[in-house]
Motif scaffolding. Structure first.
Motif, PDB file in Angstrom:
ATOM      1  N   ALA A 111       0.907  -1.112   0.519  1.00 51.24           N
ATOM      2  CA  ALA A 111       0.045   0.305  -0.035  1.00 51.24           C
ATOM      3  C   ALA A 111       0.893   1.720   0.108  1.00 51.24           C
ATOM      4  N   ASP A 112       0.672   2.212  -0.870  1.00 48.59           N
ATOM      5  CA  ASP A 112       1.264   3.526  -0.848  1.00 48.59           C
ATOM      6  C   ASP A 112       0.768   4.639   0.156  1.00 48.59           C
ATOM      7  N   LEU A 113       1.642   4.620   0.897  1.00 52.85           N
ATOM      8  CA  LEU A 113       1.122   5.684   1.444  1.00 52.85           C
ATOM      9  C   LEU A 113       2.292   6.873   2.298  1.00 52.85           C
ATOM     10  N   GLY A 114       1.346   7.252   1.090  1.00 54.37           N
ATOM     11  CA  GLY A 114       2.265   9.012   0.408  1.00 54.37           C
ATOM     12  C   GLY A 114       3.971   9.249   0.676  1.00 54.37           C
ATOM     13  N   ASP A 115       4.470  10.044   0.299  1.00 55.25           N
ATOM     14  CA  ASP A 115       5.930  10.885   0.174  1.00 55.25           C
ATOM     15  C   ASP A 115       6.212   9.821   0.267  1.00 55.25           C
ATOM     16  N   GLY A 116       6.462   8.572  -0.488  1.00 54.14           N
ATOM     17  CA  GLY A 116       7.686   7.583  -0.522  1.00 54.14           C
ATOM     18  C   GLY A 116       7.268   6.147   0.733  1.00 54.14           C
ATOM     19  N   GLY A 117       6.448   6.744   1.285  1.00 57.63           N
ATOM     20  CA  GLY A 117       5.856   5.154   2.237  1.00 57.63           C
ATOM     21  C   GLY A 117       4.819   4.060   1.353  1.00 57.63           C
ATOM     22  N   THR A 118       6.177   3.380   2.426  1.00 56.45           N
ATOM     23  CA  THR A 118       5.141   1.782   1.587  1.00 56.45           C
ATOM     24  C   THR A 118       5.162   1.157   3.093  1.00 56.45           C
ATOM     25  N   LEU A 119       3.456   0.382   2.731  1.00 58.82           N
ATOM     26  CA  LEU A 119       3.422  -0.407   3.897  1.00 58.82           C
ATOM     27  C   LEU A 119       2.547  -1.959   3.510  1.00 58.82           C
ATOM     28  N   THR A 120       3.368  -3.310   3.632  1.00 58.15           N
ATOM     29  CA  THR A 120       2.824  -4.127   3.354  1.00 58.15           C
ATOM     30  C   THR A 120       2.340  -5.209   4.649  1.00 58.15           C
ATOM     31  N   VAL A 121       1.104  -5.278   4.032  1.00 60.47           N
ATOM     32  CA  VAL A 121       0.979  -6.597   5.553  1.00 60.47           C
ATOM     33  C   VAL A 121       0.608  -8.452   4.616  1.00 60.47           C
ATOM     34  N   ASN A 122       1.366  -9.150   5.422  1.00 53.83           N
ATOM     35  CA  ASN A 122       1.160 -10.368   4.396  1.00 53.83           C
ATOM     36  C   ASN A 122       0.289 -11.440   5.441  1.00 53.83           C
ATOM     37  N   ALA A 123      -0.366 -12.376   4.731  1.00 51.09           N
ATOM     38  CA  ALA A 123      -1.449 -13.198   5.860  1.00 51.09           C
ATOM     39  C   ALA A 123      -1.283 -13.717   7.359  1.00 51.09           C
ATOM     40  N   ASP A 124      -0.076 -13.969   7.453  1.00 51.78           N
ATOM     41  CA  ASP A 124       0.652 -14.083   9.222  1.00 51.78           C
ATOM     42  C   ASP A 124       0.552 -12.925  10.433  1.00 51.78           C
ATOM     43  N   GLY A 125       0.072 -12.185   8.967  1.00 51.25           N
ATOM     44  CA  GLY A 125       0.191 -11.057   9.915  1.00 51.25           C
ATOM     45  C   GLY A 125       0.864  -9.655   9.722  1.00 51.25           C
ATOM     46  N   GLY A 126       1.879 -10.081   9.203  1.00 57.15           N
ATOM     47  CA  GLY A 126       3.462  -9.720   9.599  1.00 57.15           C
ATOM     48  C   GLY A 126       3.206  -8.997   8.633  1.00 57.15           C
ATOM     49  N   TYR A 127       4.121  -7.205   9.029  1.00 57.77           N
ATOM     50  CA  TYR A 127       3.854  -6.360   8.276  1.00 57.77           C
ATOM     51  C   TYR A 127       5.564  -5.434   8.271  1.00 57.77           C
ATOM     52  N   VAL A 128       5.644  -5.194   6.472  1.00 59.67           N
ATOM     53  CA  VAL A 128       7.024  -4.022   6.833  1.00 59.67           C
ATOM     54  C   VAL A 128       6.857  -2.570   6.311  1.00 59.67           C
ATOM     55  N   GLN A 129       7.078  -1.493   6.701  1.00 58.84           N
ATOM     56  CA  GLN A 129       6.704  -0.292   6.942  1.00 58.84           C
ATOM     57  C   GLN A 129       8.127  -0.004   6.606  1.00 58.84           C
ATOM     58  N   SER A 131       9.965   3.205   4.457  1.00 50.77           N
ATOM     59  CA  SER A 131      10.171   5.024   4.080  1.00 50.77           C
ATOM     60  C   SER A 131      11.241   5.538   3.677  1.00 50.77           C
ATOM     61  N   PRO A 132      11.467   6.444   2.836  1.00 49.57           N
ATOM     62  CA  PRO A 132      12.795   7.338   2.553  1.00 49.57           C
ATOM     63  C   PRO A 132      13.400   7.753   3.988  1.00 49.57           C
ATOM     64  N   THR A 133      12.640   8.238   4.543  1.00 52.71           N
ATOM     65  CA  THR A 133      13.066   9.148   5.703  1.00 52.71           C
ATOM     66  C   THR A 133      13.193   8.786   7.073  1.00 52.71           C
ATOM     67  N   ALA A 134      13.773   8.506   7.974  1.00 57.22           N
ATOM     68  CA  ALA A 134      13.866   7.827   9.294  1.00 57.22           C
ATOM     69  C   ALA A 134      12.101   8.539  10.049  1.00 57.22           C
ATOM     70  N   PHE A 135      11.754   7.124  10.954  1.00 55.59           N
ATOM     71  CA  PHE A 135      11.403   7.771  11.480  1.00 55.59           C
ATOM     72  C   PHE A 135      11.104   8.378  12.650  1.00 55.59           C
ATOM     73  N   THR A 136       9.943   9.198  12.988  1.00 56.84           N
ATOM     74  CA  THR A 136      10.466   9.648  13.990  1.00 56.84           C
ATOM     75  C   THR A 136       9.189   9.860  14.969  1.00 56.84           C
ATOM     76  N   GLU A 137       8.137   9.536  15.052  1.00 57.05           N
ATOM     77  CA  GLU A 137       7.093   9.054  15.323  1.00 57.05           C
ATOM     78  C   GLU A 137       7.654   7.829  16.399  1.00 57.05           C
ATOM     79  N   GLU A 138       6.794   8.147  17.835  1.00 57.11           N
ATOM     80  CA  GLU A 138       7.176   6.825  18.857  1.00 57.11           C
ATOM     81  C   GLU A 138       5.651   6.052  18.720  1.00 57.11           C
ATOM     82  N   ARG A 139       5.071   5.854  17.932  1.00 58.71           N
ATOM     83  CA  ARG A 139       3.649   5.208  18.781  1.00 58.71           C
ATOM     84  C   ARG A 139       3.139   5.377  16.834  1.00 58.71           C
ATOM     85  N   GLY A 140       3.096   3.583  16.161  1.00 61.45           N
ATOM     86  CA  GLY A 140       2.373   3.252  15.318  1.00 61.45           C
ATOM     87  C   GLY A 140       1.560   4.144  14.526  1.00 61.45           C
ATOM     88  N   ARG A 141       1.308   3.433  13.046  1.00 63.08           N
ATOM     89  CA  ARG A 141       0.477   4.007  12.703  1.00 63.08           C
ATOM     90  C   ARG A 141      -0.670   2.719  13.007  1.00 63.08           C
TER      91      ARG A 141
END
Length: 384
Positions: A111-129, A131-141
């Motif tokens: 999934a395209d999150l905008g600003d170059g960010g992506t999110l992939t969620v697999n059938a087993d619940g595993g995900y990969v998020q 981003s071209p820049t470093a994450f700064t938020e302490e709490r996930g979306r």
């Protein structure tokens, strides 16, 4: 001719009516039992009739990775994790990043999150998020997804009910109340029924009329006077007011009129020649009662035992009045009523508790059901 007779419309309608009644009686019990074995999350989400199918439901999760857990493979920042809690079962069929469309992307797609960010969620619940820049938020979306859960059956509901919710103690209390309160009136009523049927007692017909009259006395009308009388007699002999003896005597008093009436009708219908032959041979009334009447009266005894057991087992009013409502005295119906008030949303506890409540009466009924109809017809056919 026999085949044609068996296919008459009246017999077909009768058989269909019996099958309908059996189904109406059996389906709720089966549904309660199936629900009591299901996982608590599945009970809340789907009905018991879907217990053998894979269920789907919308869910929401939050990406658990934080800024200090990010990695930087291939020049992009990435956070990995799993939407499911540890030990959870199920698969993700689709996911989305907006609540309006929780199935926007199939599992395994990106999934395209905008600003170059992506999110992939697999059938087993595993995900990969990523981003071209470093994450700064302490709490996930938040992530919305469609979860497919296979059928799951467990005994955890019964373990929790019997060992954590106090149902086990109440179950023992109900057995302690019900078994003597069923046997005592049967024993007394059997002697009285024989005496009113075959012994020459002055005013016997008036005694029978008195028994019939007592059948229509409401329990609520006699409950308080009986309790007051028991307390007065008990205080004279130093007996505490809240004891098992009190509730045994109360249920005996309330059950004796029906027991005497039912058993007397049956015993009076036994063959007269059989009783008179034993009397001519010199047999005493007690010997006739023990060797002849009791064995022949099993259908009526079993029929009343079913009625009395079900009545006492399901009783709450008499139990609270004569036994109390403390944690050590509360019977099973009282405990279940307390759970309904405090655990109204915990369906797994309520279904398991309810089935524990009805399983003993079901065992009693099916053990004695072959005598049930014969006992109900007591006295309808007189012996010669």
């Amino acid at each position: 001719m026999a085949v044609a007779k068996s296919l008459k419309p009246g017999r077909i309608v009768l058989h269909l009516a019996v099958l309908l009644i059996v189904a109406l009686w059996t389906l709720p019990t089966a549904g309660l039992f199936i629900s009591s074995l299901r996982d608590k999350d599945q009970i809340a989400a789907t009905g018991w009739w879907t217990a053998l199918t894979t269920s789907t439901s919308n869910a929401v999760g939050r990406l658990k990775g934080s800024a200090d857990q990010q990695q930087q493979p291939d020049g992009r920042y990435a956070i990995t994790g799993n939407l499911f809690e540890e030990g959870a079962t199920g698969t993700v069929t689709a996911f989305g990043i907006r609540v309006q469309n929780p199935a926007a992307y199939a599992a395994g797609t990106t999934a395209d999150l905008g600003d170059g960010g992506t999110l992939t969620v697999n059938a087993d619940g595993g995900y990969v998020q990523t981003s071209p820049t470093a994450f700064t938020e302490e709490r996930g979306r938040r992530v919305f997804y469609v979860q497919a859960t296979p059928p799951r059956f467990t005994l955890e509901n019964y373990q929790r009910v019997l060992f954590s919710e106090g149902i086990g103690r109440s179950f023992v209390n109900s057995l302690t109340v019900t078994i003597p309160a069923t046997l005592i009136p049967i024993l007394i009523a059997a002697f009285a029924a024989y005496a009113l049927s075959w012994m020459r007692i002055p005013g016997r017909n008036y005694l029978i009329a008195l028994v019939v009259g007592l059948l229509v006395v409401p329990l609520q009308m006699s409950l308080i006077p009986l309790l007051k009388l028991y307390n007065e007699v008990g205080s004279a002999f130093g007996v505490p007011s809240k004891t098992y003896l009190g509730i045994w005597l109360a249920h005996t008093g309330f059950g004796l009129p029906l027991a005497i009436y039912l058993l007397r009708n049956y015993i009076a219908g036994l063959p007269k020649d059989l009783i008179e032959s034993a009397q001519i041979d010199g047999a005493s009334d007690f010997w006739i009662f023990r060797k002849i009447v009791l064995p022949l009266s099993l259908p009526a005894l079993a029929s009343f035992a079913i009625f009395q057991f079900l009545w006492v087992w399901n009783d709450l009013l008499v139990a609270i009045v004569f036994l109390g409502s403390g944690a050590d005295e509360l019977v099973l119906t009282g405990k279940l009523n307390a759970l309904l008030g405090s655990r109204g949303g915990n369906w797994e506890i309520l279904t398991a508790s309810a089935f524990v409540t009805i399983v003993v009466p079901l065992i009693v009924f099916f053990s004695l059901q072959r005598y049930f109809v014969r006992g109900l017809l007591a006295g309808s056919v007189k012996g010669g």
